[in-house]
Design a protein around this motif. Structure first.
Motif, short mmCIF file in Angstrom:
data_model
loop_
_atom_site.label_atom_id
_atom_site.label_comp_id
_atom_site.label_asym_id
_atom_site.label_seq_id
_atom_site.Cartn_x
_atom_site.Cartn_y
_atom_site.Cartn_z
N THR A 39 -23.69 56.81 94.26
CA THR A 39 -23.78 55.65 95.14
C THR A 39 -23.89 56.12 96.58
OG1 THR A 39 -22.38 54.41 93.60
CG2 THR A 39 -22.59 53.53 95.82
N TYR A 40 -24.73 55.44 97.36
CA TYR A 40 -24.85 55.77 98.77
C TYR A 40 -24.85 54.49 99.60
CZ TYR A 40 -29.76 54.52 98.17
OH TYR A 40 -30.92 53.85 97.88
N ARG A 41 -24.42 54.62 100.85
CA ARG A 41 -24.37 53.46 101.75
C ARG A 41 -25.74 53.27 102.38
NH1 ARG A 41 -20.50 49.79 101.68
NH2 ARG A 41 -20.34 49.49 103.89
N PHE A 42 -26.24 52.04 102.34
CA PHE A 42 -27.51 51.70 102.97
C PHE A 42 -27.39 50.31 103.56
CE2 PHE A 42 -31.84 49.91 102.73
CZ PHE A 42 -32.48 50.80 103.59
N ARG A 43 -27.51 50.22 104.87
CA ARG A 43 -27.40 48.95 105.58
C ARG A 43 -26.12 48.19 105.22
NH1 ARG A 43 -33.60 46.64 105.65
NH2 ARG A 43 -34.44 48.41 106.77
N GLY A 44 -25.04 48.93 105.11
CA GLY A 44 -23.74 48.33 104.84
C GLY A 44 -23.46 48.01 103.39
N LEU A 45 -24.37 48.39 102.49
CA LEU A 45 -24.18 48.11 101.06
C LEU A 45 -24.08 49.41 100.28
CD1 LEU A 45 -26.88 45.34 100.59
CD2 LEU A 45 -24.42 44.99 100.80
N ASP A 46 -23.32 49.38 99.20
CA ASP A 46 -23.30 50.50 98.26
C ASP A 46 -24.46 50.31 97.30
OD1 ASP A 46 -21.06 51.72 99.34
OD2 ASP A 46 -19.69 50.53 98.12
N VAL A 47 -25.37 51.27 97.27
CA VAL A 47 -26.60 51.16 96.49
C VAL A 47 -26.67 52.34 95.53
CG1 VAL A 47 -29.13 51.07 96.64
CG2 VAL A 47 -27.74 50.07 98.45
N ARG A 48 -27.26 52.09 94.36
CA ARG A 48 -27.53 53.20 93.44
C ARG A 48 -28.82 52.92 92.68
NH1 ARG A 48 -22.51 51.38 90.81
NH2 ARG A 48 -23.09 50.15 89.00
N LEU A 49 -29.41 53.97 92.15
CA LEU A 49 -30.67 53.89 91.43
C LEU A 49 -30.62 52.91 90.27
CD1 LEU A 49 -33.54 55.12 90.99
CD2 LEU A 49 -32.44 56.83 89.54
N THR A 50 -29.48 52.81 89.64
CA THR A 50 -29.35 51.98 88.44
C THR A 50 -28.81 50.59 88.73
OG1 THR A 50 -27.17 52.92 88.02
CG2 THR A 50 -29.04 53.97 86.94
N ASP A 51 -28.76 50.19 90.01
CA ASP A 51 -28.27 48.87 90.40
C ASP A 51 -26.86 48.67 89.85
OD1 ASP A 51 -28.68 46.44 91.79
OD2 ASP A 51 -29.18 45.42 89.93
N GLN A 52 -26.41 47.46 89.73
CA GLN A 52 -25.07 47.17 89.22
C GLN A 52 -25.05 47.04 87.71
OE1 GLN A 52 -22.51 47.32 91.35
NE2 GLN A 52 -24.05 47.76 92.90
N SER A 53 -26.22 46.85 87.09
CA SER A 53 -26.25 46.52 85.67
C SER A 53 -26.70 47.65 84.76
CB SER A 53 -27.18 45.33 85.46
OG SER A 53 -28.49 45.66 85.89
N GLY A 54 -27.12 48.78 85.29
CA GLY A 54 -27.64 49.85 84.45
C GLY A 54 -26.61 50.42 83.49
N THR A 55 -27.02 50.58 82.23
CA THR A 55 -26.16 51.20 81.22
C THR A 55 -26.98 52.20 80.41
OG1 THR A 55 -26.63 49.44 79.62
CG2 THR A 55 -24.67 49.17 80.96
N VAL A 56 -26.32 53.21 79.90
CA VAL A 56 -26.97 54.24 79.10
C VAL A 56 -27.42 53.63 77.78
CG1 VAL A 56 -26.65 56.44 77.90
CG2 VAL A 56 -25.67 56.09 80.19
N VAL A 57 -28.65 53.93 77.36
CA VAL A 57 -29.18 53.46 76.08
C VAL A 57 -28.74 54.47 75.01
CG1 VAL A 57 -31.24 52.81 74.78
CG2 VAL A 57 -31.15 52.42 77.25
#
Length: 127
Positions: free
Chosen positions: A104-122
């Motif tokens: 997770t990284y901070r971007f414009r005051g938000l915590d952002v990640r490549l997999t968004d909030q909903s990504g889960t391992v298949v």
């Protein structure tokens, strides 16, 4: 593309590298088996779409010999076991040995990640 990809996979296997090397083959968009908005001829081509596309994985901890998901008869939209891009990325990161929720990284005051909030391992893809 079958002969060169087959050669790559055979070479990796022969050298004992296939188990530790993840091979990912995909496209930038999906393709339909039909043309739209074009007369038949040399300029006609298959239509593009963003709702479904094919990707295959080999080696690197992937469970081989299976298909996950399917599309309608035109290849336009997923109809069974769709894999969202966030889930696909979470799965790739898992195969790399990384936990996607920890990236997770901070971007414009938000915590952002490549997999968004909903990504889960298949799990179906993991060998």
């Amino acid at each position: 593309m079958d002969p060169p990809i087959g050669s790559l996979l055979a070479d990796l296997k022969q050298r004992g590298l296939l188990d530790s090397t993840l091979v990912v083959w995909g496209t930038e968009f999906g393709r339909t088996p039909i043309t739209q908005n074009a007369e038949p001829g040399p300029k006609a081509g298959r239509d593009h779409h963003r709702l479904a596309l094919g990707v295959w994985l080999a080696g690197g901890g992937v469970k081989g010999g299976q298909a996950v998901g399917s599309t309608d008869e035109f290849g336009w939209k997923p109809v069974e076991d769709p894999v969202h891009v966030h889930d696909f990325h979470a799965t790739l990161l898992h195969l790399f040995g990384l936990h996607h929720r920890q990236l997770t990284y901070r971007f414009r005051g938000l915590d952002v990640r490549l997999t968004d909030q909903s990504g889960t391992v298949v799990d179906k893809l993991i060998g």
